[in-house]
Design an enzyme around this catalytic site. Structure first.
Site, PDB file in Angstrom:
ATOM      1  N   ASP A   1      37.308  28.931  36.547  1.00  0.00           N
ATOM      2  CA  ASP A   1      37.451  30.380  36.710  1.00  0.00           C
ATOM      3  C   ASP A   1      38.922  30.720  37.005  1.00  0.00           C
ATOM      4  O   ASP A   1      39.526  30.110  37.896  1.00  0.00           O
ATOM      5  CB  ASP A   1      36.546  30.807  37.884  1.00  0.00           C
ATOM      6  CG  ASP A   1      36.394  32.309  38.006  1.00  0.00           C
ATOM      7  OD1 ASP A   1      36.556  33.009  36.996  1.00  0.00           O
ATOM      8  OD2 ASP A   1      36.097  32.770  39.129  1.00  0.00           O
ATOM      9  N   HIS A   2      39.489  31.656  36.274  1.00  0.00           N
ATOM     10  CA  HIS A   2      40.892  32.073  36.466  1.00  0.00           C
ATOM     11  C   HIS A   2      41.857  30.892  36.529  1.00  0.00           C
ATOM     12  O   HIS A   2      42.634  30.754  37.475  1.00  0.00           O
ATOM     13  CB  HIS A   2      41.044  32.926  37.732  1.00  0.00           C
ATOM     14  CG  HIS A   2      40.379  34.253  37.614  1.00  0.00           C
ATOM     15  ND1 HIS A   2      40.901  35.293  36.868  1.00  0.00           N
ATOM     16  CD2 HIS A   2      39.195  34.697  38.080  1.00  0.00           C
ATOM     17  CE1 HIS A   2      40.081  36.314  36.911  1.00  0.00           C
ATOM     18  NE2 HIS A   2      39.026  35.990  37.625  1.00  0.00           N
TER      19      HIS A   2
ATOM     20  N   GLY B   1      33.947  40.369  38.613  1.00  0.00           N
ATOM     21  CA  GLY B   1      33.697  41.256  39.747  1.00  0.00           C
ATOM     22  C   GLY B   1      32.281  41.803  39.768  1.00  0.00           C
ATOM     23  O   GLY B   1      32.053  42.964  40.109  1.00  0.00           O
ATOM     24  N   GLY B   2      31.303  40.947  39.419  1.00  0.00           N
ATOM     25  CA  GLY B   2      29.901  41.385  39.316  1.00  0.00           C
ATOM     26  C   GLY B   2      29.269  41.819  40.621  1.00  0.00           C
ATOM     27  O   GLY B   2      28.261  42.537  40.626  1.00  0.00           O
TER      28      GLY B   2
ATOM     29  N   HIS C   1      37.410  42.199  42.073  1.00  0.00           N
ATOM     30  CA  HIS C   1      36.801  41.061  42.773  1.00  0.00           C
ATOM     31  C   HIS C   1      36.454  41.471  44.208  1.00  0.00           C
ATOM     32  O   HIS C   1      37.213  42.209  44.834  1.00  0.00           O
ATOM     33  CB  HIS C   1      37.778  39.882  42.848  1.00  0.00           C
ATOM     34  CG  HIS C   1      37.928  39.151  41.544  1.00  0.00           C
ATOM     35  ND1 HIS C   1      39.156  38.815  41.015  1.00  0.00           N
ATOM     36  CD2 HIS C   1      37.004  38.670  40.682  1.00  0.00           C
ATOM     37  CE1 HIS C   1      38.969  38.151  39.886  1.00  0.00           C
ATOM     38  NE2 HIS C   1      37.677  38.055  39.655  1.00  0.00           N
TER      39      HIS C   1
HETATM   40  P1  13P Z   1      32.893  38.892  42.692  1.00  0.00           P
HETATM   41  O1  13P Z   1      33.324  37.971  43.780  1.00  0.00           O
HETATM   42  O2  13P Z   1      33.336  40.284  42.902  1.00  0.00           O
HETATM   43  O3  13P Z   1      31.442  38.782  42.397  1.00  0.00           O
HETATM   44  O4  13P Z   1      33.672  38.427  41.365  1.00  0.00           O
HETATM   45  C1  13P Z   1      33.435  37.170  40.813  1.00  0.00           C
HETATM   46  C2  13P Z   1      34.336  36.883  39.670  1.00  0.00           C
HETATM   47  O5  13P Z   1      34.700  37.757  38.917  1.00  0.00           O
HETATM   48  C3  13P Z   1      34.747  35.502  39.453  1.00  0.00           C
HETATM   49  O6  13P Z   1      35.778  35.405  38.535  1.00  0.00           O
END
Ligand code: 13P
Length: 287
Positions: free
Chosen positions: A84-85, A208-209, A177
């Site tokens: 992730d990222h 950012g779910g 996020h």
């Molecule tokens: P949240 O922590 O807001 O759920 O975002 C997760 C995310 O986008 C991981 O890359």
């Protein structure tokens, strides 16, 4: 066995649902997510930030743990292990460690450099049968040291990156996020529709779910989002359940301090959160 996220995301795009990426932090997180995905027959993506990878002692440990757990728990649903990222260097470390998917977050580079680096990684991932996520615009807020201003993506730049042959594209559309502030204006569906128009069939990723209202999630899926990332919400659920256990004095009753007991309510809470999200995203029964 770990799989690339390509097939599961193309199926999700065509079937108008989304696959959840749930970030992992340790053994309990991984176990909770895998067991829930198996129980609900949902494909799943395990997200690992660079910070979480370091915390778990390195990407090799993570890949070995996840692969062994899939085997020992007899998980049959498709599972992708995804960086992730990722930084440019982090991407190569994960390729080496045996991840099946990576995200190269080149959103903070000038677009030309983002294009160059992404292009190189597309080639490597294609050779290895791995999926690759790229980012344009940025996700607001902070996640594990990755800070973004939340600028909405430029559809022209999205097309430049999509045309390189990435598997999926994360475009900033006002998402953040962590928790959303009370004055958050909501997702920019105008940007999402323009990005979709520019990139055609490319599965889109919504970061950012955590805390995005259900109607916005549904609308985003209808506009081409096929992968939704959730991290903070599982952390909050875990912390909340653990706090309740301790505040009720249960860690002081019998062997309640045993980590297998102490961490159990939090682990169950992660399972519940993952289940709710899979229901909302529509991925249940799609494995
Ligand atoms: P949240 O922590 O807001 O759920 O975002 C997760 C995310 O986008 C991981 O890359």
């Amino acid at each position: 066995m770990l799989v690339s996220a390509k097939d599961m995301l193309e199926k999700a795009r065509d079937g108008k649902y989304a696959v959840g990426q749930f970030n992992i932090n340790n053994l309990e997180w991984t176990k909770a997510i895998l067991l829930t995905a198996e129980e609900l027959k949902s494909p799943v993506i395990l997200g690992v930030s660079e910070g979480a990878g370091k915390y778990m002692t390195g990407f090799k440990t993570v890949a070995a743990m996840v692969s062994a757990m899939i085997d020992e728990l007899k998980i049959t649903v498709p599972v992708a292990l995804h960086l992730d990222h990722g930084t440019y260097e982090g991407c190569y470390k994960c390729i080496e460690a045996g991840f099946s998917s990576i995200m190269f977050d080149g959103s903070h580079y000038p677009i030309e450099e983002n294009v160059e680096k992404t292009k190189e990684l597309v080639k490597v991932c294609q050779e290895k049968g791995m999926s690759l996520e790229a980012e344009v615009g940025s996700i607001g807020g902070e996640e594990d040291g990755v800070v973004g201003m939340g600028e909405c993506a430029d559809p022209k730049e999205c097309k430049m990156i999509a045309d390189l042959g990435v598997t999926m594209l994360a475009a900033g559309i006002g998402n953040i996020h962590g928790k959303y502030p009370a004055n958050w204006p909501g997702l920019s569906f105008e940007t999402l529709a323009a990005v979709k128009e520019a990139v055609g069939d490319m599965p889109l990723v919504l970061h950012g779910g955590t805390g995005i209202p259900a109607d916005m999630i549904k609308k985003a899926i209808s506009l081409g989002v096929a992968k939704i990332n959730v991290n903070t919400e599982c952390q909050l659920a875990f912390a909340d359940a653990t706090r309740k256990y301790i505040e009720a004095g249960k860690d002081q009753q019998g062997k309640g301090f045993d980590p297998r007991k102490l961490l159990a309510p939090g682990t169950e809470a992660i399972k519940e959160t993952v289940k709710e999200k899979m229901e909302l995203f529509g991925s249940i029964g799609k494995a």
